[in-house]
Design an enzyme around this catalytic site. Sequence first.
Site, PDB file in Angstrom:
ATOM      1  N   THR A  22       0.847  -1.200   0.000  1.00  0.00           N
ATOM      2  CA  THR A  22       0.000   0.000   0.000  1.00  0.00           C
ATOM      3  C   THR A  22       0.879   1.246   0.000  1.00  0.00           C
ATOM      4  OG1 THR A  22      -0.075   0.178   2.414  1.00  0.00           O
ATOM      5  CG2 THR A  22      -1.768  -1.185   1.355  1.00  0.00           C
ATOM      6  N   ASP A  23       0.277   2.382  -0.328  1.00  0.00           N
ATOM      7  CA  ASP A  23       0.990   3.655  -0.153  1.00  0.00           C
ATOM      8  C   ASP A  23       0.066   4.618   0.579  1.00  0.00           C
ATOM      9  OD1 ASP A  23      -0.771   4.898  -1.956  1.00  0.00           O
ATOM     10  OD2 ASP A  23       0.620   4.735  -3.629  1.00  0.00           O
ATOM     11  N   GLN A  24       0.507   5.849   0.757  1.00  0.00           N
ATOM     12  CA  GLN A  24      -0.255   6.761   1.597  1.00  0.00           C
ATOM     13  C   GLN A  24      -1.586   7.177   0.980  1.00  0.00           C
ATOM     14  OE1 GLN A  24       2.739   9.939   1.869  1.00  0.00           O
ATOM     15  NE2 GLN A  24       1.266  11.295   0.927  1.00  0.00           N
ATOM     16  N   MET A  25      -1.822   6.813  -0.297  1.00  0.00           N
ATOM     17  CA  MET A  25      -3.127   7.072  -0.895  1.00  0.00           C
ATOM     18  C   MET A  25      -4.141   6.014  -0.430  1.00  0.00           C
ATOM     19  SD  MET A  25      -3.503   8.310  -4.893  1.00  0.00           S
ATOM     20  CE  MET A  25      -2.062   9.325  -5.224  1.00  0.00           C
ATOM     21  N   GLY A  26      -3.637   4.952   0.236  1.00  0.00           N
ATOM     22  CA  GLY A  26      -4.532   3.962   0.823  1.00  0.00           C
ATOM     23  C   GLY A  26      -4.822   2.775  -0.079  1.00  0.00           C
TER      24      GLY A  26
END
Lengths: 150, 150, 150, 150
Positions: free
Chosen positions: D27-31
Site C-alpha cells: 500500500t501507499d499513503q493514498m490507501g
Amino acid sequence: MQLTPPHKRVLSKPANLLNLRVRYSETDQMGTFYNSRALEWFECGRTEWMRHRLGLSYAALEEQGVFLPLIEAHLQFRGGARYDDLLAVSTSADLAGRARLRFDVQINQQSTGDPVVSGYTIHAFTDATHKPIRPPEWLVALMAKTAESP
Amino acid sequence: MQLTPPHKRVLSKPANLLNLRVRYSETDQMGTFYNSRALEWFECGRTEWMRHRLGLSYAALEEQGVFLPLIEAHLQFRGGARYDDLLAVSTSADLAGRARLRFDVQINQQSTGDPVVSGYTIHAFTDATHKPIRPPEWLVALMAKTAESP
Amino acid sequence: MQLTPPHKRVLSKPANLLNLRVRYSETDQMGTFYNSRALEWFECGRTEWMRHRLGLSYAALEEQGVFLPLIEAHLQFRGGARYDDLLAVSTSADLAGRARLRFDVQINQQSTGDPVVSGYTIHAFTDATHKPIRPPEWLVALMAKTAESP
Amino acid sequence: MQLTPPHKRVLSKPANLLNLRVRYSETDQMGTFYNSRALEWFECGRTEWMRHRLGLSYAALEEQGVFLPLIEAHLQFRGGARYDDLLAVSTSADLAGRARLRFDVQINQQSTGDPVVSGYTIHAFTDATHKPIRPPEWLVALMAKTAESP
C-alpha cells in the site's frame, strides 16, 4: 498484592499458518532473497496469525482505530532462499509489557525444513493519528483466551 | 603477550554521508514509510560509507570476489518520516570478531534532526558461491587506517 | 471560435533533473534492476519535475487536496543497469485532455548516455476520497507558463 | 506457400491461476496499492501460468539457460485494491513474432470481480549472458500443444 499483572507475558502457541513463494522481485544479484523482504514476510505472518488465531483481520482492527506501528525489529538470516522456493512462515504473538505487542517469526524452507530467517517485531498501540493508546481490553482478553486454547 | 589482536574492534568515525528523500513508493497507508524500507536505506548508507571512507565501491569489492551477505539486523523505529521528507543517513563500520563486519546506522530528519530509525547490520565475508572466507588483509588494513584518520 | 482550447497539449521541455544510483535492493538474480523499479524511478522523476519546473512539491499538492493517481503506464526496457550505476532521469509533462496529466520519462546511464528505460505515465486528478476533479486553474496556468519559458 | 508460419500467434487460454492478498507493504499513503506492485503481481501470474499450463517452472527454465527479460510493459489501472484484499490474477501467454513471448494479465477483486489492473508484458529470449537466443523448439511445441488443449 498483585499476583497476576493485567498484562503478563501471554504467549501464544507458534503455528505454521502461511506458505509463500519467493518472488523474482524479491531476489537480488547475490541470487538469494534481498534482506528487507524478510520484514515483509514477517508482516504476512502477522496478518495470517491475527486472522487465524484471533479471528480478526488487522484491516478490521485498523478500521476500529487501533494501529500497530512497528517500533523494533530483529532479524537473523540463517540460510538462503531462491526464487520460487516455497517457504513456511510460523508466527507467535504475545503482549509485552503494558502497551506492546510482540511477534516472533520463524521462516523455513517448506520442503527441507532448513531455517531461512527468524526474528521478532515489537509494536506499539496507537490511534489513527499515531498517538499511543492502551491495548483495548477485548483484544487483551482475546489474546489470553487464544494462549490458553490447545 | 598479544597487545594488538588482529581483529580488535576497529571503530570508524560516524559520518553523515548521504541524504535521501522518502519516495512515495516507500510510504504505506499509515502515512509514514513502510518499515522494511529502513533496511534498504541502511544499504544505501553502507554503499556510500565504503565509497567515501574506504575509497572503494561495494560493486568493485564483489568483482574481486568478496561478498558481504547480511546475517543479522536490528532496527529501532524512533519517529515518522513522510513522503518527500529529506533524511540524513549516518553510517559507521567496524570489524566485529574475525570474520564479521558491522555497520551502525542512524537516520534522522535533515531539517529538524529528529530521529527516524537507527540500528545495525552484521555481515559475513563470503565468496561468490556463498562460502565463508576470511576478510582480505588489505581490507582489514584499509579499515584500520580509516579508523585512525581524523 | 475557439482558438485556444483551455486544455490543449501543453508540452513542457524535457529536463534532466535527477540522478539516482541503482540500489542493491533494486537488482534481481538476473544481475540487472528488477523491472518494477522503473515505475518507482518514474515517480522520483515526476517529484523532481514538479519541484523544479513548477516550484511545487507533490506533497504540497496533496495537502491542497489534489491527488494524481496513476491510471496508465507504458515502459520500454532498452538496456541494463547494474547495482551502483548512476542513472540520469529526464522527465517532461503535459496536460493530456481535460483531466489528465502525462509524464514522459527517459532514463539513461549517466556516464555513457546508453538508454535504460523509457516510457510514460498518465494520471487522473482526484480529491482525497479518490473522486475525479478538474485540474485546478492555477495548476493549468502554471503549466502553461512553464511550457513557454525557455 | 506458407500456411503455417513457424511462430504464428499461439494464444493460450486465459486462466485464473492465482489468488494473492495485498500486503501492507504494497500500500501507499493514498490507501491503495502502489502502482509498481502490479508488475510484481504480473510476475507472480507468469510464474504460476508456466507451472500450471506448461508444467514447467520458470526457475527450471533459467537453469536450462533460457531467460525471459522483460522488454516492454503496459498497465491500465482500473480500480483500487486495499490492504488484505484478495485478488484474482488471470494470465494468458502467446509467442509474439519470432523471438518474443507475450503475457496478458488481468487482476480483479476476488469477491466482487471488480477490475483492478490489466496489461501485458513482452519478453525477449536470452541466455544467461543477456544475449538474444531463438526460443527453444521444445518450448514452442509445448506452447502450441497447450493452446490446443481444451
